[in-house]
Design a protein around this motif. Sequence first.
Motif, PDB file in Angstrom:
ATOM      1  N   GLY A 152       0.783  -1.224   0.000  1.00 21.51           N
ATOM      2  CA  GLY A 152       0.000   0.000   0.000  1.00 21.51           C
ATOM      3  C   GLY A 152       0.811   1.268   0.000  1.00 21.51           C
ATOM      4  O   GLY A 152       0.309   2.331  -0.363  1.00 21.51           O
ATOM      5  N   ALA A 153       2.082   1.199   0.391  1.00 24.97           N
ATOM      6  CA  ALA A 153       2.883   2.402   0.563  1.00 24.97           C
ATOM      7  C   ALA A 153       3.045   3.230  -0.711  1.00 24.97           C
ATOM      8  O   ALA A 153       2.871   4.449  -0.672  1.00 24.97           O
ATOM      9  CB  ALA A 153       4.250   2.041   1.142  1.00 24.97           C
ATOM     10  N   PRO A 154       3.383   2.649  -1.875  1.00 23.95           N
ATOM     11  CA  PRO A 154       3.558   3.486  -3.068  1.00 23.95           C
ATOM     12  C   PRO A 154       2.304   4.270  -3.442  1.00 23.95           C
ATOM     13  O   PRO A 154       2.386   5.438  -3.828  1.00 23.95           O
ATOM     14  CB  PRO A 154       3.926   2.464  -4.152  1.00 23.95           C
ATOM     15  N   ALA A 155       1.142   3.640  -3.316  1.00 21.58           N
ATOM     16  CA  ALA A 155      -0.101   4.324  -3.665  1.00 21.58           C
ATOM     17  C   ALA A 155      -0.367   5.480  -2.713  1.00 21.58           C
ATOM     18  O   ALA A 155      -0.770   6.573  -3.143  1.00 21.58           O
ATOM     19  CB  ALA A 155      -1.271   3.338  -3.638  1.00 21.58           C
ATOM     20  N   VAL A 156      -0.131   5.268  -1.419  1.00 21.00           N
ATOM     21  CA  VAL A 156      -0.349   6.332  -0.439  1.00 21.00           C
ATOM     22  C   VAL A 156       0.623   7.475  -0.666  1.00 21.00           C
ATOM     23  O   VAL A 156       0.252   8.656  -0.596  1.00 21.00           O
ATOM     24  CB  VAL A 156      -0.225   5.777   0.996  1.00 21.00           C
ATOM     25  N   GLN A 157       1.883   7.160  -0.966  1.00 22.26           N
ATOM     26  CA  GLN A 157       2.865   8.217  -1.207  1.00 22.26           C
ATOM     27  C   GLN A 157       2.506   9.037  -2.436  1.00 22.26           C
ATOM     28  O   GLN A 157       2.628  10.273  -2.437  1.00 22.26           O
ATOM     29  CB  GLN A 157       4.268   7.609  -1.365  1.00 22.26           C
ATOM     30  N   ALA A 158       2.049   8.377  -3.496  1.00 20.32           N
ATOM     31  CA  ALA A 158       1.644   9.104  -4.700  1.00 20.32           C
ATOM     32  C   ALA A 158       0.444   9.997  -4.415  1.00 20.32           C
ATOM     33  O   ALA A 158       0.410  11.172  -4.814  1.00 20.32           O
ATOM     34  CB  ALA A 158       1.315   8.110  -5.812  1.00 20.32           C
ATOM     35  N   LEU A 159      -0.550   9.460  -3.694  1.00 18.99           N
ATOM     36  CA  LEU A 159      -1.726  10.258  -3.367  1.00 18.99           C
ATOM     37  C   LEU A 159      -1.358  11.406  -2.439  1.00 18.99           C
ATOM     38  O   LEU A 159      -1.885  12.515  -2.556  1.00 18.99           O
ATOM     39  CB  LEU A 159      -2.783   9.363  -2.718  1.00 18.99           C
ATOM     40  N   GLY A 160      -0.429  11.160  -1.520  1.00 25.22           N
ATOM     41  CA  GLY A 160       0.015  12.210  -0.618  1.00 25.22           C
ATOM     42  C   GLY A 160       0.672  13.368  -1.347  1.00 25.22           C
ATOM     43  O   GLY A 160       0.560  14.522  -0.936  1.00 25.22           O
ATOM     44  N   ARG A 161       1.354  13.079  -2.453  1.00 29.45           N
ATOM     45  CA  ARG A 161       1.976  14.140  -3.248  1.00 29.45           C
ATOM     46  C   ARG A 161       0.952  14.891  -4.093  1.00 29.45           C
ATOM     47  O   ARG A 161       1.011  16.113  -4.212  1.00 29.45           O
ATOM     48  CB  ARG A 161       3.068  13.554  -4.149  1.00 29.45           C
ATOM     49  N   LEU A 162       0.030  14.156  -4.691  1.00 33.45           N
ATOM     50  CA  LEU A 162      -0.874  14.742  -5.679  1.00 33.45           C
ATOM     51  C   LEU A 162      -2.149  15.313  -5.070  1.00 33.45           C
ATOM     52  O   LEU A 162      -2.734  16.245  -5.624  1.00 33.45           O
ATOM     53  CB  LEU A 162      -1.244  13.679  -6.721  1.00 33.45           C
ATOM     54  N   ALA A 163      -2.582  14.737  -3.957  1.00 31.47           N
ATOM     55  CA  ALA A 163      -3.849  15.164  -3.338  1.00 31.47           C
ATOM     56  C   ALA A 163      -3.726  15.019  -1.825  1.00 31.47           C
ATOM     57  O   ALA A 163      -4.391  14.178  -1.214  1.00 31.47           O
ATOM     58  CB  ALA A 163      -5.015  14.348  -3.886  1.00 31.47           C
ATOM     59  N   ALA A 164      -2.882  15.834  -1.238  1.00 29.12           N
ATOM     60  CA  ALA A 164      -2.527  15.658   0.174  1.00 29.12           C
ATOM     61  C   ALA A 164      -3.730  15.769   1.104  1.00 29.12           C
ATOM     62  O   ALA A 164      -3.774  15.120   2.145  1.00 29.12           O
ATOM     63  CB  ALA A 164      -1.466  16.678   0.575  1.00 29.12           C
ATOM     64  N   THR A 165      -4.712  16.587   0.747  1.00 31.06           N
ATOM     65  CA  THR A 165      -5.859  16.773   1.629  1.00 31.06           C
ATOM     66  C   THR A 165      -7.043  15.872   1.270  1.00 31.06           C
ATOM     67  O   THR A 165      -8.145  16.069   1.786  1.00 31.06           O
ATOM     68  CB  THR A 165      -6.310  18.242   1.625  1.00 31.06           C
ATOM     69  N   ARG A 166      -6.806  14.884   0.410  1.00 30.66           N
ATOM     70  CA  ARG A 166      -7.850  13.907   0.110  1.00 30.66           C
ATOM     71  C   ARG A 166      -8.189  13.125   1.370  1.00 30.66           C
ATOM     72  O   ARG A 166      -7.312  12.615   2.057  1.00 30.66           O
ATOM     73  CB  ARG A 166      -7.373  12.947  -0.983  1.00 30.66           C
ATOM     74  N   LYS A 167      -9.474  13.039   1.678  1.00 32.13           N
ATOM     75  CA  LYS A 167      -9.913  12.298   2.851  1.00 32.13           C
ATOM     76  C   LYS A 167     -10.058  10.820   2.491  1.00 32.13           C
ATOM     77  O   LYS A 167     -10.701  10.483   1.497  1.00 32.13           O
ATOM     78  CB  LYS A 167     -11.241  12.854   3.369  1.00 32.13           C
ATOM     79  N   LEU A 168      -9.450   9.972   3.307  1.00 31.61           N
ATOM     80  CA  LEU A 168      -9.466   8.540   3.069  1.00 31.61           C
ATOM     81  C   LEU A 168     -10.516   7.871   3.951  1.00 31.61           C
ATOM     82  O   LEU A 168     -10.785   8.311   5.063  1.00 31.61           O
ATOM     83  CB  LEU A 168      -8.085   7.941   3.349  1.00 31.61           C
ATOM     84  N   PRO A 169     -11.096   6.770   3.479  1.00 26.89           N
ATOM     85  CA  PRO A 169     -12.161   6.088   4.232  1.00 26.89           C
ATOM     86  C   PRO A 169     -11.596   5.202   5.336  1.00 26.89           C
ATOM     87  O   PRO A 169     -11.519   3.980   5.203  1.00 26.89           O
ATOM     88  CB  PRO A 169     -12.855   5.257   3.154  1.00 26.89           C
ATOM     89  N   ALA A 170     -11.198   5.816   6.429  1.00 27.71           N
ATOM     90  CA  ALA A 170     -10.620   5.054   7.535  1.00 27.71           C
ATOM     91  C   ALA A 170     -11.064   5.657   8.864  1.00 27.71           C
ATOM     92  O   ALA A 170     -10.256   6.207   9.607  1.00 27.71           O
ATOM     93  CB  ALA A 170      -9.099   5.030   7.421  1.00 27.71           C
ATOM     94  N   PRO A 171     -12.361   5.570   9.180  1.00 26.05           N
ATOM     95  CA  PRO A 171     -12.824   6.145  10.447  1.00 26.05           C
ATOM     96  C   PRO A 171     -12.260   5.411  11.644  1.00 26.05           C
ATOM     97  O   PRO A 171     -11.991   4.215  11.597  1.00 26.05           O
ATOM     98  CB  PRO A 171     -14.348   5.978  10.369  1.00 26.05           C
ATOM     99  N   LEU A 172     -12.087   6.141  12.733  1.00 28.34           N
ATOM    100  CA  LEU A 172     -11.584   5.560  13.975  1.00 28.34           C
ATOM    101  C   LEU A 172     -12.675   4.713  14.616  1.00 28.34           C
ATOM    102  O   LEU A 172     -13.843   5.082  14.624  1.00 28.34           O
ATOM    103  CB  LEU A 172     -11.162   6.675  14.925  1.00 28.34           C
ATOM    104  N   ASN A 173     -12.289   3.560  15.134  1.00 27.58           N
ATOM    105  CA  ASN A 173     -13.245   2.715  15.853  1.00 27.58           C
ATOM    106  C   ASN A 173     -13.676   3.448  17.126  1.00 27.58           C
ATOM    107  O   ASN A 173     -12.861   3.688  18.021  1.00 27.58           O
ATOM    108  CB  ASN A 173     -12.580   1.383  16.203  1.00 27.58           C
ATOM    109  N   PRO A 174     -14.950   3.807  17.274  1.00 29.54           N
ATOM    110  CA  PRO A 174     -15.359   4.609  18.442  1.00 29.54           C
ATOM    111  C   PRO A 174     -15.296   3.850  19.753  1.00 29.54           C
ATOM    112  O   PRO A 174     -15.317   4.468  20.824  1.00 29.54           O
ATOM    113  CB  PRO A 174     -16.805   4.989  18.103  1.00 29.54           C
ATOM    114  N   HIS A 175     -15.212   2.525  19.704  1.00 27.30           N
ATOM    115  CA  HIS A 175     -15.255   1.751  20.940  1.00 27.30           C
ATOM    116  C   HIS A 175     -14.031   1.988  21.814  1.00 27.30           C
ATOM    117  O   HIS A 175     -14.111   1.829  23.035  1.00 27.30           O
ATOM    118  CB  HIS A 175     -15.414   0.261  20.628  1.00 27.30           C
TER     119      HIS A 175
END
Length: 319
Positions: free
Chosen positions: A163-186
């Motif tokens: 997953g690292a290369p994809a995240v690094q590319a997205l971090g460069r091109l769209a740093a403020t893109r919100k990713l679907p990873a909500p925190l577990n509220p429990h």
Amino acid sequence: MEYREDILGAPYEAAELPLAADEEGAVSATLVRRPVPGARQAVLYLHGYTDYFFQTNLADHFTAAGFSFYALDLRKYGRSLRPHQSPNFVRDLATYDEEIDEAVRIIREVDGHTRLLVNGHSTGGLVAALWASRRAGRGLVDGLFLNSPFLSMPTSPALRTLGAPAVQALGRLAATRKLPAPLNPHYVHSLHRAHKGSWDFDLVLKPAEGFPLYAGWLAAIQRGHRQVRHGLRVDCPVLLMASTASTTTDKWTPALHHTDAILRADDIAALAPRLGPHVTTVRIEGGMHDLVLSGEQARTQLFTELDRWLAAYFPPPAA
């Protein structure tokens, strides 16, 4: 710089630390302090992700031991978050060096402390370790105490690598893109007195569902983890503590009260030797992710082990 009464009330004071503006506008951090008159030793606390300083039992322990206590709410967290800002967002973890350096300057040069312990929890533990490594050889920090530091993603090594290369590319091109990873509220529910926990804190500053996960922030975390895997050069003694067990769940379970429900404790312990040449690792039976908010037995073990380590590396100054 002017201190005011903190949101926690006396004896806590807080001061705003103006920082260099970024693409979102004005930026500041918040330095909270609880001074001990005449103390020559101090501790600086760095909080975790979706977090802020509220762990007064930790401050109670350090001040009883003769340490002045300080805590930083880093930029875009807790007391420092402003309406125009994206919560928690930075593009590089080294960005935090600005407020850490300034807090250390105040603690040492303005308030006159001669020895400093930096205590980081979770993401704050990763930030503290990276900062201490970059500041090696300058005599700014005399010890690190890391409470469940975020040294590795809680996923398998294969998934981390793929997953690292994809995240690094997205971090460069769209740093403020919100990713679907909500925190577990429990996890937060296991802590807060209004749910199934024993502690009071502000659920606006530390919401159970967390804040958005930004691509640029996640890419910065990944780069920090890569630095840890390659080896840091922290040149002061390090005390690293982690639970003896972890739990992965999206449902409520009583195990949340006596395991790390956020990170893999075994991974944290395995990476401890990569931090520097002088690391002590302690596993806390029944510890939660934030070990100082664990049940009484686990907290007793934590503070006993901490005091043993402090006696060796931070003995009381000679009269």
